[in-house]
Design a protein around this motif. Structure first.
Motif, PDB file in Angstrom:
ATOM      1  N   MET A 102      -3.939  -1.906 -11.212  1.00  0.00           N
ATOM      2  CA  MET A 102      -2.897  -0.947 -10.846  1.00  0.00           C
ATOM      3  C   MET A 102      -3.316   0.467 -11.221  1.00  0.00           C
ATOM      4  O   MET A 102      -3.105   1.425 -10.461  1.00  0.00           O
ATOM      5  CB  MET A 102      -1.589  -1.311 -11.541  1.00  0.00           C
ATOM      6  N   VAL A 103      -3.928   0.606 -12.405  1.00  0.00           N
ATOM      7  CA  VAL A 103      -4.427   1.920 -12.827  1.00  0.00           C
ATOM      8  C   VAL A 103      -5.478   2.410 -11.844  1.00  0.00           C
ATOM      9  O   VAL A 103      -5.481   3.584 -11.426  1.00  0.00           O
ATOM     10  CB  VAL A 103      -5.013   1.826 -14.258  1.00  0.00           C
ATOM     11  N   GLN A 104      -6.382   1.522 -11.451  1.00  0.00           N
ATOM     12  CA  GLN A 104      -7.414   1.891 -10.477  1.00  0.00           C
ATOM     13  C   GLN A 104      -6.788   2.360  -9.169  1.00  0.00           C
ATOM     14  O   GLN A 104      -7.172   3.414  -8.619  1.00  0.00           O
ATOM     15  CB  GLN A 104      -8.317   0.684 -10.214  1.00  0.00           C
ATOM     16  N   ASP A 105      -5.849   1.603  -8.649  1.00  0.00           N
ATOM     17  CA  ASP A 105      -5.227   1.942  -7.366  1.00  0.00           C
ATOM     18  C   ASP A 105      -4.557   3.313  -7.416  1.00  0.00           C
ATOM     19  O   ASP A 105      -4.720   4.139  -6.510  1.00  0.00           O
ATOM     20  CB  ASP A 105      -4.189   0.878  -6.986  1.00  0.00           C
ATOM     21  N   LYS A 106      -3.802   3.555  -8.485  1.00  0.00           N
ATOM     22  CA  LYS A 106      -3.085   4.828  -8.594  1.00  0.00           C
ATOM     23  C   LYS A 106      -4.062   6.001  -8.743  1.00  0.00           C
ATOM     24  O   LYS A 106      -3.858   7.080  -8.189  1.00  0.00           O
ATOM     25  CB  LYS A 106      -2.122   4.789  -9.787  1.00  0.00           C
ATOM     26  N   ALA A 107      -5.149   5.786  -9.514  1.00  0.00           N
ATOM     27  CA  ALA A 107      -6.119   6.864  -9.712  1.00  0.00           C
ATOM     28  C   ALA A 107      -6.808   7.214  -8.400  1.00  0.00           C
ATOM     29  O   ALA A 107      -6.985   8.405  -8.066  1.00  0.00           O
ATOM     30  CB  ALA A 107      -7.147   6.450 -10.763  1.00  0.00           C
ATOM     31  N   ILE A 108      -7.174   6.208  -7.629  1.00  0.00           N
ATOM     32  CA  ILE A 108      -7.837   6.469  -6.339  1.00  0.00           C
ATOM     33  C   ILE A 108      -6.881   7.184  -5.395  1.00  0.00           C
ATOM     34  O   ILE A 108      -7.281   8.107  -4.660  1.00  0.00           O
ATOM     35  CB  ILE A 108      -8.349   5.145  -5.736  1.00  0.00           C
ATOM     36  N   SER A 109      -5.633   6.772  -5.418  1.00  0.00           N
ATOM     37  CA  SER A 109      -4.654   7.431  -4.531  1.00  0.00           C
ATOM     38  C   SER A 109      -4.467   8.906  -4.880  1.00  0.00           C
ATOM     39  O   SER A 109      -4.074   9.710  -4.037  1.00  0.00           O
ATOM     40  CB  SER A 109      -3.305   6.708  -4.616  1.00  0.00           C
ATOM     41  N   GLN A 110      -4.800   9.266  -6.143  1.00  0.00           N
ATOM     42  CA  GLN A 110      -4.673  10.657  -6.577  1.00  0.00           C
ATOM     43  C   GLN A 110      -6.023  11.381  -6.624  1.00  0.00           C
ATOM     44  O   GLN A 110      -6.112  12.489  -7.146  1.00  0.00           O
ATOM     45  CB  GLN A 110      -3.989  10.707  -7.952  1.00  0.00           C
ATOM     46  N   GLY A 111      -7.084  10.726  -6.108  1.00  0.00           N
ATOM     47  CA  GLY A 111      -8.344  11.429  -5.932  1.00  0.00           C
ATOM     48  C   GLY A 111      -9.376  11.239  -7.016  1.00  0.00           C
ATOM     49  O   GLY A 111     -10.310  12.052  -7.117  1.00  0.00           O
ATOM     50  N   VAL A 112      -9.279  10.167  -7.829  1.00  0.00           N
ATOM     51  CA  VAL A 112     -10.303   9.875  -8.840  1.00  0.00           C
ATOM     52  C   VAL A 112     -10.737   8.416  -8.692  1.00  0.00           C
ATOM     53  O   VAL A 112      -9.900   7.502  -8.795  1.00  0.00           O
ATOM     54  CB  VAL A 112      -9.787  10.114 -10.280  1.00  0.00           C
ATOM     55  N   ALA A 113     -12.020   8.196  -8.445  1.00  0.00           N
ATOM     56  CA  ALA A 113     -12.546   6.843  -8.267  1.00  0.00           C
ATOM     57  C   ALA A 113     -12.968   6.261  -9.618  1.00  0.00           C
ATOM     58  O   ALA A 113     -13.864   6.789 -10.278  1.00  0.00           O
ATOM     59  CB  ALA A 113     -13.740   6.856  -7.314  1.00  0.00           C
TER      60      ALA A 113
END
Length: 492
Positions: free
Chosen positions: A416-427
């Protein structure tokens, strides 16, 4: 009565028969019976069974072959990631995921050589000259001048007599360990070593004694216990070789090995060292030589240094360096060297060019260290998250401070942390392991990777987003809402 000379042989035979022990006579009699039985018995000829076409069809329909590989569950995280995320274009300090540009904090490209124009130009020239691959091991027309050039450059850079190239980073340490350590030898291995080194220990068939991660007191306890065992059987101890298996920067933890303390134990107990530097080569030391340069330890005191070219050098393959005697032995007994096709010439040229750029621009190593320290300083204050790794390490693990009893629940939280970070522009990405095959399975974590190419603004922006995402996900899980799902119960 005199014995005729012609009968002397028979007389000696009878005397020998009468003087022979009873068990000897019984054994010979049994042998004679067995020979006679084999001589007169009929040879076995299996009966030929002829099946009709209909019977053959029935047997084929009834046959159920065993699967070549075990079934993989549909909800396996790796399969979900493949379906969910697709990368478009080159992976540099930014990466395009599903059409969205993200700051790259996931790829182990520490010096930012992926997409470097100078390296690409040299690789294209090599491609035009040599073609795509070698299609043969080094001993069978797989050796090309660019391989020898890279080996010479590595040996000179590492200040050793020779170096040897392997075509795949994973098999480098996995082949190097069993080339020297055999059945009956002893490996004192850190519990935190990576999977490739673990497989090397298994392949060696040596006795492996695991010591707690970076725990020098526990290591010395094991060495003292072995010293007591050696005194009980000095003859065996004389032919038993002993090795330490350690990493410069541990990929699974992001911390640095205490090499000076290990060197003291090496001299005290007469143990050789296998040093895996895949994460520290091109990272530690004033010139990037690794943990030996970082601590000021002479590389001549380390029997063998192994490293991958797939991280800092952004290429493919790996290398070992050491004395001529040690390296030549691998050319005959290193499994990955003898039986694998050599590196494609263009990636050998790419690695050579990357090394040249690193040597000519030591400022990039300084920039990498500054970025590592900046990331560590910025990420350390997240409630519910434990940060693992040295401030000088470009590999950082973010673990949950209070892990759930069920590992899968923690992985769902991190995804979930990964998904939210990618959605905000950090891979970013969770660390991946073969759960059932690891010697000591690390706690689930988000693994961050730092690059020298990132600016201060990009680092600050990335850290702000990651911290905000963690707070959002963990507070949602604790409260039992906000998309926590199954993880909500684990952290409530």
């Amino acid at each position: 009565m005199a014995i005729i000379p012609a009968t002397w042989d028979m007389y000696d035979l009878i005397q020998g028969f009468l003087q022979a022990p009873a068990y000897h006579l019984i054994f010979e009699a049994l042998l004679m019976v067995l020979i006679a039985k084999l001589f007169f018995s009929k040879s076995y000829k299996p009966e030929k069974i002829r099946l009709s076409e209909k019977e053959k069809e029935v047997l084929v329909k009834e046959w159920k072959p065993e699967p070549l590989a075990p079934d993989v569950p549909d909800d396996h995280p790796a399969l979900q990631a493949m379906e969910k995320y697709c990368v478009d274009g080159a992976v540099g300090k930014t990466v395009n995921i599903n059409g969205k540009d993200c700051i790259n904090m996931a790829t182990l490209d520490f010096l930012g050589f992926i997409g470097n124009k100078e390296i690409e130009e040299e690789a294209i020239k090599a491609l035009n000259k040599y073609g795509v691959g070698s299609c043969g091991p080094r001993g069978f027309y797989g050796t090309m001048d660019v391989h020898l050039d890279l080996e010479d450059r590595l040996a000179q850079f590492m200040q050793t007599e020779e170096a040897i190239l392997y075509s795949y980073g994973f098999v480098t340490i996995a082949s190097a360990i069993p080339a020297y350590s055999k059945r009956g030898d002893i490996l004192f291995a850190d519990e935190g070593i990576g999977f490739a080194a673990q497989k090397g220990c298994v392949a060696s068939r040596s006795t492996v004694k695991w010591f707690r991660h970076n725990d020098m007191e526990h290591l010395e306890e094991l060495l003292k216990e072995q010293e007591v065992e050696d005194k009980k059987n000095p003859k065996k101890a004389k032919v038993t070789r002993k090795f330490f298996v350690i990493e410069g920067i541990y990929a699974n933890y992001g911390d640095i090995c205490p090499l000076p303390a290990i060197m003291e134990l090496k001299r005290k107990y007469k143990v050789r060292i296998f040093l895996e530097e895949s994460m520290s080569f091109g990272v530690l030391g004033a010139t990037g030589r690794g943990v030996t340069e970082h601590f000021g330890v002479s590389i001549d005191d380390v029997e063998m240094v192994v490293a991958s070219l797939e991280n800092s050098m952004a290429s493919i393959g790996g290398f070992c360096c050491g004395t001529k005697f040690i390296i030549d032995h691998q050319r005959l007994s290193g499994m990955g060297y003898c039986f694998s096709a050599s590196q494609p010439p263009m990636v050998a040229v790419a690695a050579s060019k990357a090394m040249e750029l690193m040597q000519n621009n030591p400022v990039m190593l300084v920039k990498l260290r500054e970025n590592c320290e900046r990331v560590h300083k910025a990420i350390k204050d997240i409630e519910g998250v434990e940060v693992r790794g040295s401030p000088l390490s470009p590999v950082i693990h973010l673990q949950l401070s209070e892990p759930a009893a069920d590992r899968d629940l923690d992985m769902k939280t991190l995804l979930m942390v990964q998904d939210k970070a990618i959605s905000q522009g950090v891979a970013i990405t969770p660390a991946r392991y073969l759960d059932n095959e690891e010697h000591l399975l690390p706690q689930p974590s988000i693994r961050l990777s730092v690059s020298s190419q990132l600016s201060e603004e990009e680092i600050d922006k990335s850290m702000d987003i990651i911290k905000a995402v963690f707070r959002s996900v963990l507070s949602g899980n604790t409260a039992g809402h906000g998309g926590g799902g199954d993880s909500a119960e684990a952290h409530s």
